[in-house]
Each structure stands twice: as C-alpha cells, then as structure tokens.
Write a protein that holds these residues in place. Structure first.
Motif, PDB file in Angstrom:
ATOM      1  N   MET A   1       0.863  -1.222   0.100  1.00 47.90           N
ATOM      2  CA  MET A   1      -0.045   0.081  -0.119  1.00 47.90           C
ATOM      3  C   MET A   1       0.878   1.317   0.035  1.00 47.90           C
ATOM      4  O   MET A   1       0.439   2.227  -0.465  1.00 47.90           O
ATOM      5  N   PHE A   4       1.822   2.013  -3.438  1.00 47.93           N
ATOM      6  CA  PHE A   4       0.741   2.497  -4.125  1.00 47.93           C
ATOM      7  C   PHE A   4       0.375   3.806  -3.834  1.00 47.93           C
ATOM      8  O   PHE A   4       0.391   4.605  -4.897  1.00 47.93           O
ATOM      9  N   ARG A  11       2.889  10.920  -9.296  1.00 50.61           N
ATOM     10  CA  ARG A  11       2.010  11.122 -10.432  1.00 50.61           C
ATOM     11  C   ARG A  11       1.227  12.246 -10.404  1.00 50.61           C
ATOM     12  O   ARG A  11       1.211  12.986 -11.436  1.00 50.61           O
ATOM     13  N   GLU A 313     -12.727  10.646  -5.795  1.00 57.42           N
ATOM     14  CA  GLU A 313     -11.975   9.550  -5.456  1.00 57.42           C
ATOM     15  C   GLU A 313     -12.078   9.031  -3.982  1.00 57.42           C
ATOM     16  O   GLU A 313     -12.162   7.869  -3.805  1.00 57.42           O
ATOM     17  N   VAL A 316     -15.421   6.918  -4.034  1.00 54.86           N
ATOM     18  CA  VAL A 316     -15.190   5.740  -4.694  1.00 54.86           C
ATOM     19  C   VAL A 316     -14.700   4.649  -3.672  1.00 54.86           C
ATOM     20  O   VAL A 316     -15.157   3.763  -3.443  1.00 54.86           O
ATOM     21  N   ILE A 320     -16.126   1.365  -2.295  1.00 62.62           N
ATOM     22  CA  ILE A 320     -15.515   0.037  -2.518  1.00 62.62           C
ATOM     23  C   ILE A 320     -15.309  -0.677  -1.225  1.00 62.62           C
ATOM     24  O   ILE A 320     -15.333  -1.941  -1.086  1.00 62.62           O
ATOM     25  N   GLY A 321     -15.397   0.205  -0.196  1.00 59.06           N
ATOM     26  CA  GLY A 321     -15.259  -0.767   1.206  1.00 59.06           C
ATOM     27  C   GLY A 321     -14.197  -0.114   2.089  1.00 59.06           C
ATOM     28  O   GLY A 321     -13.754  -0.944   3.218  1.00 59.06           O
ATOM     29  N   ARG A 330      -4.614   6.578   5.671  1.00 63.02           N
ATOM     30  CA  ARG A 330      -4.011   6.767   4.322  1.00 63.02           C
ATOM     31  C   ARG A 330      -3.471   8.006   3.944  1.00 63.02           C
ATOM     32  O   ARG A 330      -2.598   8.451   3.455  1.00 63.02           O
ATOM     33  N   PHE A 419     -23.977   7.432  -4.459  1.00 64.67           N
ATOM     34  CA  PHE A 419     -24.213   7.040  -5.986  1.00 64.67           C
ATOM     35  C   PHE A 419     -24.729   8.155  -6.579  1.00 64.67           C
ATOM     36  O   PHE A 419     -24.114   8.473  -7.807  1.00 64.67           O
TER      37      PHE A 419
ATOM     38  N   ASN B  86     -16.521  -4.189   1.298  1.00 65.38           N
ATOM     39  CA  ASN B  86     -15.144  -4.619   0.821  1.00 65.38           C
ATOM     40  C   ASN B  86     -14.954  -5.910   0.512  1.00 65.38           C
ATOM     41  O   ASN B  86     -14.208  -6.328  -0.725  1.00 65.38           O
ATOM     42  N   PHE B  91     -19.067  -2.540  -6.735  1.00 62.53           N
ATOM     43  CA  PHE B  91     -19.917  -1.535  -7.364  1.00 62.53           C
ATOM     44  C   PHE B  91     -19.238  -0.871  -8.686  1.00 62.53           C
ATOM     45  O   PHE B  91     -18.431  -0.764  -8.918  1.00 62.53           O
ATOM     46  N   PHE B  93     -20.528   2.407 -11.228  1.00 61.44           N
ATOM     47  CA  PHE B  93     -21.103   3.501 -11.203  1.00 61.44           C
ATOM     48  C   PHE B  93     -21.131   4.088 -12.773  1.00 61.44           C
ATOM     49  O   PHE B  93     -20.519   3.716 -13.671  1.00 61.44           O
ATOM     50  N   ASN B  97     -15.841   6.283 -12.438  1.00 59.09           N
ATOM     51  CA  ASN B  97     -14.853   6.838 -11.167  1.00 59.09           C
ATOM     52  C   ASN B  97     -13.452   6.104 -10.961  1.00 59.09           C
ATOM     53  O   ASN B  97     -13.387   5.191  -9.779  1.00 59.09           O
ATOM     54  N   LEU B  99      -9.591   5.809 -10.691  1.00 57.06           N
ATOM     55  CA  LEU B  99      -8.281   6.708  -9.930  1.00 57.06           C
ATOM     56  C   LEU B  99      -7.646   7.185 -11.146  1.00 57.06           C
ATOM     57  O   LEU B  99      -6.980   6.616 -11.736  1.00 57.06           O
ATOM     58  N   ASN B 103      -2.850   3.541 -13.447  1.00 61.47           N
ATOM     59  CA  ASN B 103      -3.147   3.049 -14.687  1.00 61.47           C
ATOM     60  C   ASN B 103      -4.374   1.869 -14.462  1.00 61.47           C
ATOM     61  O   ASN B 103      -4.591   1.560 -13.420  1.00 61.47           O
ATOM     62  N   GLU B 106      -3.262  -1.050 -11.944  1.00 57.34           N
ATOM     63  CA  GLU B 106      -3.488  -0.364 -10.397  1.00 57.34           C
ATOM     64  C   GLU B 106      -4.954  -0.134  -9.955  1.00 57.34           C
ATOM     65  O   GLU B 106      -5.313  -0.181  -8.722  1.00 57.34           O
ATOM     66  N   PHE B 110      -6.441  -1.850  -6.465  1.00 57.99           N
ATOM     67  CA  PHE B 110      -6.690  -1.138  -5.432  1.00 57.99           C
ATOM     68  C   PHE B 110      -7.728  -2.040  -4.267  1.00 57.99           C
ATOM     69  O   PHE B 110      -7.359  -2.145  -3.317  1.00 57.99           O
ATOM     70  N   PRO B 111      -8.996  -2.705  -4.862  1.00 58.49           N
ATOM     71  CA  PRO B 111      -9.711  -3.332  -3.864  1.00 58.49           C
ATOM     72  C   PRO B 111      -8.766  -4.219  -3.144  1.00 58.49           C
ATOM     73  O   PRO B 111      -9.090  -4.582  -1.891  1.00 58.49           O
ATOM     74  N   LEU B 113      -5.716  -4.320  -2.571  1.00 60.68           N
ATOM     75  CA  LEU B 113      -4.977  -3.862  -1.578  1.00 60.68           C
ATOM     76  C   LEU B 113      -5.348  -3.614  -0.143  1.00 60.68           C
ATOM     77  O   LEU B 113      -4.995  -3.819   0.922  1.00 60.68           O
ATOM     78  N   LEU B 114      -6.729  -3.373  -0.326  1.00 60.11           N
ATOM     79  CA  LEU B 114      -7.449  -2.933   0.879  1.00 60.11           C
ATOM     80  C   LEU B 114      -8.017  -4.236   1.593  1.00 60.11           C
ATOM     81  O   LEU B 114      -8.015  -4.443   2.675  1.00 60.11           O
ATOM     82  N   ARG B 158     -12.568  -3.724 -11.775  1.00 55.14           N
ATOM     83  CA  ARG B 158     -12.276  -3.378 -10.480  1.00 55.14           C
ATOM     84  C   ARG B 158     -13.519  -4.087  -9.603  1.00 55.14           C
ATOM     85  O   ARG B 158     -12.999  -4.439  -8.448  1.00 55.14           O
ATOM     86  N   LYS B 162     -12.097  -9.111  -6.786  1.00 55.57           N
ATOM     87  CA  LYS B 162     -12.161  -9.550  -5.615  1.00 55.57           C
ATOM     88  C   LYS B 162     -13.227 -10.755  -5.151  1.00 55.57           C
ATOM     89  O   LYS B 162     -13.655 -11.105  -4.361  1.00 55.57           O
ATOM     90  N   LEU B 168     -23.220  -4.398  -7.554  1.00 57.76           N
ATOM     91  CA  LEU B 168     -24.363  -3.340  -7.596  1.00 57.76           C
ATOM     92  C   LEU B 168     -23.991  -2.442  -8.664  1.00 57.76           C
ATOM     93  O   LEU B 168     -22.855  -1.616  -8.439  1.00 57.76           O
TER      94      LEU B 168
END
Lengths: 424, 232
Positions: A1, A4, A11, A313, A316, A320-321, A330, A419, B86, B91, B93, B97, B99, B103, B106, B110-111, B113-114, B158, B162, B168
C-alpha cells in the motif's frame, strides 16, 4: 500500500507539488536559519571564550565586583602556586593568566615629544614561553597584518586600525601610560613589532598586546594577574563539565568572607553569555515550532483544496469498502511521505546554502562599527549533526498536522449520497 | 426463498425535508437469489438508487429489515458496513470513477490492497479480471487514455477482481453509446454465468433492461411489478 500511495503522490502533481514546494522551502529556511544562528552564536561563544571569558575564569570577588574598571590592585597574587595547584587538580584544562589594563599609548617623535597618542585597552598574556598555547588560542600569528610576532621582552603588537590612527610604523617606540597595581603611575616603553587585525570590531579599534611578564613589570604586578583563564583541552565548551569544576573549585578555594580569595566563574556567568547559551539551546525548538505552526496553516489549506479535488476519489474508496478511518490513516501516511520528500529536498537546499555561508561567510563589519559585542566581522553558518535532521521535524509534523485537520472532513462524508455524488 | 442472499421485509426509507419528511421507499419486500441478473427499473425518483444504497450498506433503512449475505444491514456500524462492501460487494458507477493517476492494472488492484492480499495473489487476480473484460492490451494505460467503454470495463474488472458475491451497478451504461453498452452488458452476462455473481442494476435504460432476467419495476417507492424474463 505504501508503494501504491507513493506512486499516486509522485504522479499527481496537483496533490504533491505545492505541498512539497512549501515543505521544501520551510525546511530549507529552517536548516539555513538554524545553521546561521548556530554559526553566529557558537562563534560568539568561542570568540568570547578565547579572548575574554575562557571556559572558566578565576578572579577575586573584589575584582569581579568592579571588573569593568579593570582594578588590577584587586587581582590575583601569588599566581604561580595557585596556577600549579589548579593545573594539578584539573589536568583536563589548560590555564593561562592574563592581565587586562587600560591607559594611553603615546607615540613619541625623534625628540621624544608626543607625536600622537590614544586610549588603549591592553592585554598581557603569555606570548614568549615555548609551551604557551595563547598565541594559537587567539590566532595571533595568523592575524598579523604587518611586521612579526614579538620575540623578546619589550616588543608588542597593536591593532592595525589603531596603528593607522596613531600613524605608528613597525619598529617605532610606543609608550604605555597607565596605573600600577599599587596606584602609582606606570610609564613603560615598548617597540611595536607588528600589527594585528582579529576581525573583532571592539578589539580592533585600539588594543595593545604584550607579553604578560612585561606588563607585570610595567604595572608592578610581579607574580600577579587580573584573571586566570581555564580552557577545556579540546576547546569545546562542555557546560556540564564546566559546572562540575566550578562547583568543585568554589567549594575548595572560595571563602565567602574573603573578597580576595579566588573564585571561579563559568563562561555562562559572564557578559550575559548564559542567556545566549540558553537561547542557542532553545533556538532550535523555537524555530521548529514557528515553522511547524506557519507551515501547518498553509498545508491545512492545501490539504483542504486537495480534499475537494479528490472528493470523487474518496467517495469511490468509501463505496468500494475502505473505512473512513482507513482513508484518514492513508491520507496521513501520504502526508508523511510528502513531508519526508519535502524535507529531504529542503534539507539538501538548506545545507547547500548553509555550506556556502560556512565557507564564505558574510561580512558584517559595517554593521558592527561601535559595537562592543565580541563577534567576528565575518559571520558564518555552522553545520552541526542536528542540521541534517532538524528540518524533518517541522517538515513531517506540519504536513501531518495540516492533513490531520483537513482530513477530518472524511468522517463527515455521508455514504448514503455516494451514488448520486458519483454520477456527476 | 430460504436461500436468498438479499432479503428485504417491510423496508421504509424516509428523508427529512424541513419539519416533515419525504418517503422514498414505502414497504418494500424483496428476495434476490445467488446468481440473479436483476434490475431495479423505473423512472427517476422511483426509489431505485435508494434501494441500491441500502442493499449496498451505504444507507440505513428507516423501518423494516434488510439482510444481505446474512448481515442485518440496519444493525451494521460504519466499520462493519465498510467490511461487508469490501469483502462481498462490487460497485459499478455511471461515471466509472476510476482513480485518474493510476493505470488500468493499479485501478483494478486497489480493492485487493484494501483486502491485504499478497502481491502474487493480487497479480493473479488482476490479470484474470482484465482477461475477463478483454483489457490486457491496455494494462499500462491511464483512464484518460481510454474510451468510455474501456473505462467502464476497467470499472467492471475493479468490481469483479475480489470475486464479490453481489455486484451493484447504478446506470452503468448511461454514458455509453449503444455498441459499448452492449459490449459491457455482454461482459457482465458472461461473468454472471461463469462465476454465478449476482448482478443488481438500477436503471431505466432499455438496453440494460433487454439483458435482465428479472426486472423489478419501482414506482413511487413501491414495487409495481416483479417480472421474471425468460431468455433464449
């Protein structure tokens, strides 16, 4: 992380460039100011110690009460034994008797009449003994402008500015008119064999330097001196050790009812240097605090703007959770990274300028005219181990505080509207 | 309906409006089984997104019970709700959305990594997800270098990387042209069939509706029609 997040920071220039610039500038200024002040203060302490105060100084209480009048009749007598005793008890220090005196320096013409004269402050110190460290300690040899070092009794140096004012040339006679320790008039002829310039305005104005034995003879101070200076052998002022020997000396030699019994003063007991020394020690903290405060406010604002820009961001990520606490954590981690990057750049820049100022210095002689402060005419920065890490404290803390305040908004974010928000 | 992964009973959702309130959902009862390809359809303001929000543990019901994968959504705190999303929900949209500074690889990673997956696990899952959506050739591209359809395929990857139980999707084709919409929907149908992932859409787009196997029509906060669509 972490990798990341670091990629994101590197960037996304909108996220990192401005904070890194702010941190770099703040850190560079912190480092530069710190080294600069350390340079000035350390120089002031060092010069004061070498020329005036020693790391410790032994005097009589009676002398010290009216020290500004240079009352040599109240000085230390039978110093050979005292010096031997002290040297035996404190071998980690070297000891140098000095006589300070005032008077008139008269330059006669070929008929012996006064050609010119001026008030003089004199320094009698051990110039001629083979093992004397005084010449090196006061950097006399390297300060000679014209002529040479005194090689025998009766030879003196005077400061270049003073010599020009008096119109005296090398090899000419100068007559010291002063007062003996017994209160009589002292008149003694010397030969000016050289001129010196120390770069210290208050010394360079009108100082005469002679071997202490000549001055003892001239002022009727056989085996006596004004003050006995002690220097730590490595010439680095160690406050704790100085305090230790001061307490030991005063416990052993000082007599509260005898104004003529020797007493020891630390460098910090003299000329307000204690306050300067305390200031040096607290300066880093004061400066770090100021920069943390100032940069935190700027970076708080920057983080707020960044938070607005990254609104989508963050939405989202919540959807995502990622938990709000996780996002906040973070964001703080990102700010620490930005703080570290900015601190590395800022420290490098600060050290670069500080190094330049350490090597080249800044000539402030025009500002020091009339000053009695014992400070070099060319002041320099001083790089110390602290200067390599000091900037990281405001750099990292300020970015973290700025983000910590601005990031609180994450906790106010309503997931129920995500949403809708993310549709726009 | 004992095996339903989404069970909703008597769901009411009110939003305060000054001294009164607006009732967005008026007693919804609904069950969704594992592997369904279902849409909440209806006009704007009918309550589709509100229902999707509550199923996605993004909002809480005012009254009633909502159980998603065995979790009582109304009883979850913020942290538990985040964990449910998570670990089990994906999701998608309307506006992708993604990041922007990362790229394709990545963004999809991301999910994971969480979820604190190892580097090897992440790599394997990301590659697989990108193969599902046919974007292996764009792995190093940034979102700004992709078309709208490609961005939405990244968003699908994305959501799917997972391996969630439920995806949704809120108006997933609203910003896409017809060709891209069909491509996206075919991708989702394929994933639904191969992985038995449950897809739940909120949409009023006929293109999406044409792919649904179950269409739940909402009108004024109530289920007006719940229709199973036979596919050939």
């Amino acid at each position: 992380m972490i990798w990341f997040l670091l990629k994101g920071i590197l960037r996304d220039r909108h996220r990192s460039l401005f904070p890194i610039i702010i941190v770099s500038l703040g850190v560079a200024l912190t480092v530069l100011l710190y080294t600069w002040i350390m340079g000035i203060m350390s120089d002031m302490l060092d010069v004061s110690a070498r020329f005036d105060t020693g790391h410790v100084k032994v005097v009589t209480p009676a002398y010290w009460e009216i020290e500004s009048q240079v009352p040599n009749d109240l000085g230390l007598f039978k110093i050979s034994k005292l010096q031997a005793d002290i040297a035996a008890r404190y071998p980690e220090y070297s000891w140098s008797p000095r006589i300070r005196y005032g008077g008139i320096l008269d330059i006669p013409d070929e008929k012996g009449e006064t050609r010119s004269q001026g008030p003089v402050m004199g320094l009698g110190l051990d110039l001629l003994s083979p093992g004397s460290k005084e010449v090196e300690r006061l950097k006399i040899a390297t300060s000679i402008m014209r002529g040479r070092m005194p090689a025998k009794a009766g030879e003196i140096l005077i400061t270049e500015e003073f010599a020009r004012g008096l119109g005296v040339n090398i090899g000419e006679t100068a007559t010291l008119i002063s007062a003996t320790a017994a209160g009589g008039m002292a008149i003694q002829n010397f030969v000016v064999v050289g001129t010196v310039q120390f770069g210290l305005q208050n010394l360079d104005r009108g100082t005469m330097i002679a071997d202490i034995r000549d001055i003892q003879y001239a002022l009727d101070m056989e085996d006596a001196c004004s003050e006995l200076l002690g220097f730590q052998n490595d010439m680095v002022f160690d406050e704790a050790d100085v305090q230790r020997i001061k307490d030991d000396f005063n416990g052993h030699w000082q007599n509260p009812v005898d104004k003529y019994a020797p007493m020891m003063l630390a460098l910090t007991d003299q000329r307000g240097l204690g306050e300067y020394y305390a200031y040096i020690k607290s300066f880093a903290f004061i400066m770090v605090f100021i920069f943390i405060f100032a940069m935190s406010i700027v970076l708080w604002n920057t983080s707020l703007m960044s938070g607005i820009r990254r609104y989508g961001e963050i939405g989202v990520r919540l959807a995502i959770g990622e938990s709000k606490g996780g996002i906040y954590k973070r964001m703080l981690l990102e700010s620490v990274m930005i703080g570290v990057i900015g601190s590395v750049i800022g420290t490098a820049i600060g050290l670069l300028f500080a190094y330049y100022l350490q090597e080249v210095g800044l000539d402030i002689s025009s500002m020091m005219r009339g000053s009695t402060m014992m400070i070099q005419s060319v002041v320099r920065a001083k790089l110390t181990p602290t200067s390599y890490y000091l900037g990281f404290i405001p750099g990292v803390i300020a970015t973290t505080i700025g983000t910590a305040f601005s990031g609180v908004g994450v906790f106010k974010r309503q997931t129920a509207t995500l949403f809708k928000e993310l549709e726009t | 309906m004992e095996n339903a992964i989404i069970k909703i009973r008597g769901l009411v959702k009110d939003y305060p409006m000054g001294v009164t309130y607006f009732r967005a959902l008026k007693g919804i009862n609904l069950d969704v089984q594992q592997g369904e390809f279902t849409g909440l359809v209806g006009p704007s303001g009918s309550g589709k997104t509100t229902l999707l929000n509550i199923i996605g543990a993004l909002d809480n019901p005012t009254q009633g019970e909502v159980e998603v994968l065995g979790y009582q959504v109304d009883k979850l705190n913020h942290k538990q709700a985040a964990r449910l999303r998570n670990e089990n929900l994906g999701f998608i949209f309307q506006t992708y959305n993604l990041l922007p500074v990362y790229n394709v690889y990545e963004n999809v990673e991301f999910p994971l990594l969480l979820l604190k997956k190892s580097a090897d696990e992440r790599k394997e899952a990301v590659i697989q997800a990108l193969e599902w959506v046919g974007l292996m050739d764009k792995i190093k591209s940034r979102p700004a270098q992709l078309s709208g359809g490609e961005c939405q395929r990244v968003a699908i990857a994305r959501a799917m990387v997972k391996n969630p139980r439920i995806v949704l999707a809120d108006e997933p084709t609203a910003n896409l042209d017809a060709a891209n919409s069909h491509h996206i929907l075919q991708t989702m149908v394929k994933l639904n069939q191969e992985l038995r992932t449950t897809f739940l859409f909120a949409t009023h787009d006929d293109k999406v509706i044409s792919y649904l196997r179950r269409a739940i029509t909402l009108r004024d906060g109530m289920i007006a029609e719940d229709k199973i669509i036979q596919t050939t």
